[in-house]
Motif scaffolding. Structure first.
Motif, short mmCIF file in Angstrom:
data_model
loop_
_atom_site.label_atom_id
_atom_site.label_comp_id
_atom_site.label_asym_id
_atom_site.label_seq_id
_atom_site.Cartn_x
_atom_site.Cartn_y
_atom_site.Cartn_z
N VAL A 513 0.90 -0.95 -0.07
CA VAL A 513 0.08 0.13 -0.01
C VAL A 513 0.91 1.16 0.04
CG1 VAL A 513 -1.52 1.35 1.36
CG2 VAL A 513 -2.00 -1.37 1.01
N ASN A 514 1.98 1.14 0.75
CA ASN A 514 2.85 2.23 0.84
C ASN A 514 3.76 2.58 -0.20
OD1 ASN A 514 1.49 3.55 3.21
ND2 ASN A 514 3.12 2.04 4.52
N TYR A 515 4.09 1.48 -1.36
CA TYR A 515 4.82 1.37 -2.23
C TYR A 515 4.58 2.68 -3.16
CZ TYR A 515 7.98 -0.05 -5.97
OH TYR A 515 8.90 -0.24 -6.86
N ARG A 516 5.78 3.50 -3.30
CA ARG A 516 5.75 4.75 -4.22
C ARG A 516 4.32 5.61 -4.15
NH1 ARG A 516 7.22 2.75 -10.13
NH2 ARG A 516 7.39 5.02 -10.34
N LEU A 517 3.96 5.54 -2.77
CA LEU A 517 2.75 6.29 -2.46
C LEU A 517 3.18 7.91 -2.41
CD1 LEU A 517 -0.05 6.05 -1.53
CD2 LEU A 517 0.57 5.92 1.08
N ASN A 518 4.35 8.07 -2.07
CA ASN A 518 4.60 9.70 -2.26
C ASN A 518 4.61 10.09 -3.69
OD1 ASN A 518 6.98 7.92 -3.12
ND2 ASN A 518 8.43 9.39 -2.50
N MET A 524 -3.17 -1.13 -4.21
CA MET A 524 -4.61 -1.39 -3.42
C MET A 524 -4.57 -3.06 -3.37
SD MET A 524 -7.12 1.00 -5.34
CE MET A 524 -7.01 0.62 -7.06
N VAL A 525 -5.47 -3.62 -2.38
CA VAL A 525 -5.50 -5.00 -2.04
C VAL A 525 -6.97 -5.26 -1.82
CG1 VAL A 525 -3.19 -5.25 -0.88
CG2 VAL A 525 -5.36 -4.57 0.49
N TRP A 526 -7.52 -6.38 -2.26
CA TRP A 526 -8.77 -6.84 -1.92
C TRP A 526 -8.86 -7.24 -0.30
CZ3 TRP A 526 -11.64 -10.91 -5.01
CH2 TRP A 526 -12.32 -10.50 -6.23
N SER A 527 -10.10 -7.01 0.02
CA SER A 527 -10.28 -7.00 1.48
C SER A 527 -11.77 -7.58 1.87
CB SER A 527 -10.57 -5.40 1.97
OG SER A 527 -10.69 -5.71 3.62
N ASN A 528 -11.77 -8.72 2.16
CA ASN A 528 -12.88 -9.79 2.14
C ASN A 528 -13.65 -9.44 3.49
OD1 ASN A 528 -14.65 -11.89 2.19
ND2 ASN A 528 -13.20 -13.49 2.02
N LEU A 529 -14.91 -8.98 3.33
CA LEU A 529 -15.79 -8.76 4.52
C LEU A 529 -16.76 -9.41 4.54
CD1 LEU A 529 -14.87 -6.70 6.85
CD2 LEU A 529 -13.91 -5.89 4.44
N ASN A 530 -17.05 -10.38 3.61
CA ASN A 530 -18.14 -11.31 3.24
C ASN A 530 -18.72 -11.92 4.81
OD1 ASN A 530 -19.01 -14.36 2.81
ND2 ASN A 530 -20.00 -13.25 1.31
N GLY A 531 -17.83 -12.66 5.61
CA GLY A 531 -18.29 -13.19 6.69
C GLY A 531 -18.85 -12.58 7.72
N SER A 532 -18.32 -11.38 8.06
CA SER A 532 -18.86 -10.49 9.01
C SER A 532 -20.19 -9.71 8.52
CB SER A 532 -18.00 -9.30 9.56
OG SER A 532 -17.38 -8.63 8.41
N TYR A 533 -20.16 -9.22 7.51
CA TYR A 533 -21.47 -8.61 6.91
C TYR A 533 -22.68 -9.74 6.82
CZ TYR A 533 -19.81 -3.80 5.85
OH TYR A 533 -19.29 -2.63 5.87
N ASN A 534 -22.52 -10.90 6.36
CA ASN A 534 -23.24 -11.79 6.10
C ASN A 534 -23.83 -12.18 7.52
OD1 ASN A 534 -23.63 -14.64 3.72
ND2 ASN A 534 -24.91 -13.43 4.63
N GLU A 535 -23.03 -12.60 8.53
CA GLU A 535 -23.50 -12.67 9.90
C GLU A 535 -24.57 -11.54 10.33
OE1 GLU A 535 -22.81 -15.32 12.02
OE2 GLU A 535 -21.60 -16.10 10.40
N GLY A 536 -24.19 -10.18 9.98
CA GLY A 536 -25.08 -9.30 10.43
C GLY A 536 -26.28 -9.44 9.66
N THR A 537 -26.17 -9.50 8.28
CA THR A 537 -27.52 -9.92 7.51
C THR A 537 -28.31 -10.90 8.05
OG1 THR A 537 -26.45 -11.01 5.69
CG2 THR A 537 -26.48 -8.54 5.64
N MET A 538 -27.63 -12.08 8.43
CA MET A 538 -28.54 -13.20 8.84
C MET A 538 -28.99 -12.84 10.30
SD MET A 538 -26.41 -16.56 7.52
CE MET A 538 -24.74 -16.18 8.37
#
Length: 850
Positions: A513-518, A524-538
């Motif tokens: 993320v910080n590589y050549r940021l200046n 960028m990276v993928w960020s998997n929030l499927n588990g926590s959001y799905n627990e909430g929707t259920m």
């Protein structure tokens, strides 16, 4: 392709190949002619692993004119091999069989023979790898040693001064000679088409002339007189088995495969065609922080499974609020119908989705609408079709076996725990050169805006298939090579989106993320929030199950929102399927009810799209797609059907309750896209409570913001509850979804929320634009970005400037000459839309004021 998909592949692969043995074959004499007796001896084989004591030869042969192999007439069946082909146990761990090829195969004119060994009943993959042997003496052609001319690249090189001349270049370390075969020599070996050799550069090359313009030219290489391969750098591949299933609508005038003249994949190119006329030549990408990505699989998005079909759906996506589409892999893969994670040729476009021009038209239309295009790319591995695997493998040019130790590209055994197919060795210079050449091609040729790199965990050389802990830990070699690959992309496009599907340690991802940021870059990276959001929707919130606070880039210690968060992706189970199948309930409130489940996904959207940073939607998530990721074609659910075709549900849009979800997400995305507060770094998430009560608060610190404060409240529980809002100020607050108001005299007065209910409150009222801007470009705009002025490169009648809320902030009207200077000194730095008019024509352009 995250761990879950890889485990699926591993389950499939292990169930198919768990008992396959890589044995050692020896053919004597070597070389041999078709009419002399040969002896095949196999060693390093253990019949007991198959539960047998005897092994049998399963054999086939091929003539140079064949397009398919022909089985030995005495093979028997796979379940019951013929006793004639039982091999003799030599008593020393080896087994042998002797025969004369013309007699054994009952045919003459053989070019090659192939075989494997198996149990009498081969069911359950009780077999070895394939082995192919060339028939006839190894030729000693009149090879010319000559240096590779300067400036040439691997693949085909069209002479810029005379397009009828083309130089072919093939990297082939340790190989003796290479013939060029094709339409120009009737697919026959000819010393005039014997490539010259540059031993110092491990390359073979040849210039041919007199090629016909605007004609399909098909070709292959014949390596060491044995292995027929397509060019590793092909841009289009013809397939002897699968092309017949591609219809005329998808790929008009598809060139034919040269049946009867050769076998294996064939390369195709053309010269002299008119270059594609790009309408958008200076596309301004959406800021990385503002990306709203729509991930789609062409095969399951539209019944026509084509680039043209997606092009016709773009307005639907723009209306939703999408500003970027991400296509699952479209480079040439095995077969036709696939997720695309089985790549065979990394530089070729798979024809099942359409023509190169159709792909360019799709990209151009996306750019007209302000939409970027990201491709999912797969460089962890390649299938057995890949020429660089076939040239150095244990099946002597076949599709099976494993890479030999001499292979300059592939590991013999995978050096990570998520292996599928054949594992690239990214420490090799040859592999890095291949990655650079092929990735830069897509940017140059198709104006792609970004890559999502699949399975980046596999790019280390430090681990093993059995050591998942090592694979998941920080690996310095992996970090270094992936930074180099990012540099390759930025070398061509300084603003290219580089995205890794790593799902690994925060330490490793932070370094990227910080590589050549200046320099304004960064990965960028993928960020998997499927588990926590799905627990909430259920409706399950105890013990932090629904705590999705990791969606905040601030929680990860980053200064920029580089995490592309998602509630669903191609790899994850669908939210609605789990809502309906496993949702919680209390009294008459039941998440398993379809309409209730849809409202739960609307609630999730309110706590997803409003968190600053890029976001991603999986296709039809906006309509509540409720079929399992493991749905089979017959409607049953089975893990083995994970990558099977899925029903295409455009009829969902006509369902009032599903359309309500689409409309709600659309409004949320308009707020995200048009209100600067959703780019703030001043926000907090309170989303961990076991009650399911959640809160997000944001503040826009800029001068004179459209809305200074936003408070989002939601009840992810299954009973009515009260939440303390702690509004940032007293006074009138506006429900931005319904336009209702509340008067806040005490910021801590509790607010009652029904199960699944949410509120998005703003400290001021906002008006959202509903206009879709499309770039019908007929003019040039410069400078862009600008400071105090801009110019339009041709005559115009009127110019209107709109802010991102759709409000007109400036207008110029009159007869303006080309390059007229339009003063914008009164505008604050921001992104704007220009509408430019000339006679009866108009166009829309983005303008950045710095």
């Amino acid at each position: 392709m995250k761990k879950l998909l890889l485990l699926f592949f591993l389950i499939v692969v292990s169930s198919v190949f768990a008992q396959v043995q890589n044995v050692t074959f020896k053919v004597e004499p070597d070389p041999f002619n078709e009419d002399e007796q040969i002896t095949i001896t196999v060693s390093n084989v253990n019949p007991s692993l198959w539960g047998v004591t005897d092994i049998y030869l399963w054999a086939w042969s091929r003539k140079s004119s064949d397009s398919n192999d022909v089985n030995s007439p005495t093979n028997g069946t796979w379940e019951n091999s013929n006793e004639v082909q039982k091999m003799t146990n030599n008593g020393n761990g080896t087994y042998s069989i002797s025969f004369v090829p013309t007699t054994f195969y009952a045919r003459t004119g053989l070019e090659s023979i192939g075989f494997l060994v198996k149990a009498k009943n081969g069911t359950g993959e009780k077999k070895s790898q394939d082995y192919v042997a060339q028939v006839g003496s190894i030729e000693v052609p009149p090879l010319t040693e000559a240096p590779l001319p300067a400036g040439l690249v691997d693949g085909i090189n069209i002479n810029p001064n005379d397009p009828s001349k083309v130089t072919f270049v093939l990297f082939a370390a340790q190989k003796e000679f290479v013939y060029l075969l094709g339409d120009f020599n009737n697919w026959e070996k000819n010393n005039n088409y014997l490539l010259k050799k540059d031993s110092g550069k491990n390359r073979f090359w040849l210039e041919i002339s007199g090629l016909t313009s605007k004609t399909n030219i098909r070709y292959q290489y014949l390596v060491d007189g044995v292995i027929r391969i397509a060019d590793p750098y092909s841009t289009t591949i013809l397939d002897e088995n699968n092309d017949k299933f591609i219809d005329e609508v998808t790929y008009p005038n598809l060139p034919s495969y040269p049946t009867g003249k050769t076998s294996h994949a064939v390369s195709l190119f053309r010269i002299g065609d008119t270059p594609f006329n790009w309408q958008i030549k200076d596309f301004q990408k959406p800021a990385k922080t503002d990306l709203v990505i729509y991930e789609l699989l062409l095969r399951d998005f539209d019944v026509l499974h084509s680039f043209n079909a997606v092009k016709e759906r773009l307005d639907y996506l723009v209306e939703l609020g999408v500003n970027t589409i991400e296509l699952m892999p479209v480079s040439e893969f095995d077969g036709n119908e696939s997720w695309g994670y089985n790549p065979a040729f990394h530089m070729a476009l798979d024809k099942y989705y359409g023509t190169p021009n159709a792909f360019k038209q799709l990209i151009d239309e996306c750019h007209k609408r302000g939409m970027a295009v990201i491709l999912d790319v797969v460089y962890n591995h390649a299938t057995g079709q890949h020429p660089y695997f076939r040239m150095w493998n244990t099946s002597n040019g076949g599709y099976t076996g494993e890479a030999t130790t001499e292979n300059p590209f592939f590991n013999r055994a995978a050096t990570h725990s998520y292996s599928v197919f054949n594992d690239f060795n990214h420490s090799k210079t040859s592999t890095q050169d291949y990655v650079k050449r092929t990735t830069q091609f897509w940017i140059d040729e198709y104006k792609i805006d970004g890559f999502r790199w699949d399975l980046t965990k596999g790019f280390t050389q430090n681990c093993s298939a059995s050591n998942e802990t090592c694979t998941n830990a920080y690996q310095a070699d992996r970090v270094a090579v992936l930074k180099k690959y990012a540099d390759y992309q930025w070398e061509i496009d300084p603003n290219f989106y580089v995205i890794f599907e790593h799902l690994g340690t925060n330490q490793e991802e932070t370094e990227w993320v910080n590589y050549r940021l200046n320099e304004g870059k960064g990965i960028m990276v993928w960020s998997n929030l499927n588990g926590s959001y799905n627990e909430g929707t259920m409706g399950f919130n105890s013990n932090g199950k629904s705590d999705f606070s990791w969606i905040s880039y601030l929680r990860r210690g980053w200064t920029v929102p580089a995490n592309i968060a998602y509630m669903e992706s191609h790899d994850e189970e669908r939210l609605m399927y789990k809502n309906i199948s496993f949702g919680n309930s209390s009294g008459s409130y039941n998440v398993k009810d379809l309409n209730t489940a849809l409202k739960r996904n609307e609630l999730a959207g309110a706590f997803y799209f409003t968190v600053p940073g890029p976001k991603m939607i999986w296709q039809f998530g906006e309509l509540g797609y409720d079929l399992s990721i493991n749905t089979c074609p017959d409607g049953t659910i089975n893990n083995n059907c994970r990558v099977s075709n899925k029903p295409i549900k455009w009829e969902y849009f006509d369902d009032v309750n599903r359309k309500a979800l689409y409309d709600a997400w659309t409004k949320m995305l308009k707020m995200k896209n048009q209100l600067s507060i959703f780019q703030t770094d001043d926000f907090t998430l309170d989303v961990a409570a076991s009650t399911g009560l959640k809160k997000i608060q944001l503040r826009d610190k800029s001068q004179n913001p459209e809305v200074e404060y936003i408070t989002i409240l939601g009840n992810f529980g299954v009973t009515t509850q009260s939440i303390t809002p702690n509004f940032q100020k007293t006074g009138t607050w506006y429900d931005l979804m319904t336009e209702a108001t509340i008067n806040v005299s005490n910021v801590s007065t509790p607010i009652s929320l029904a199960p699944g209910e949410y509120k998005i409150y703003g400290s001021s009222q906002v008006t959202l634009s509903s206009e879709i801007f499309v770039n019908e470009q007929f003019s040039t705009l410069f400078p862009n970005p600008s400071t105090n002025f801009f110019r339009v490169g041709n005559e115009v009648d009127k110019v209107e400037i709109y802010d991102m809320l759709g409000r007109k902030v400036m207008q110029f009207e009159g007869d303006f000459n080309a390059d007229h200077r339009f003063d914008t000194s009164q505008l604050k730095p921001a992104l704007y839309w220009l509408k430019i008019y000339k006679d009866q024509a108009s166009e829309s352009r983005q303008l950045i004021i710095q």
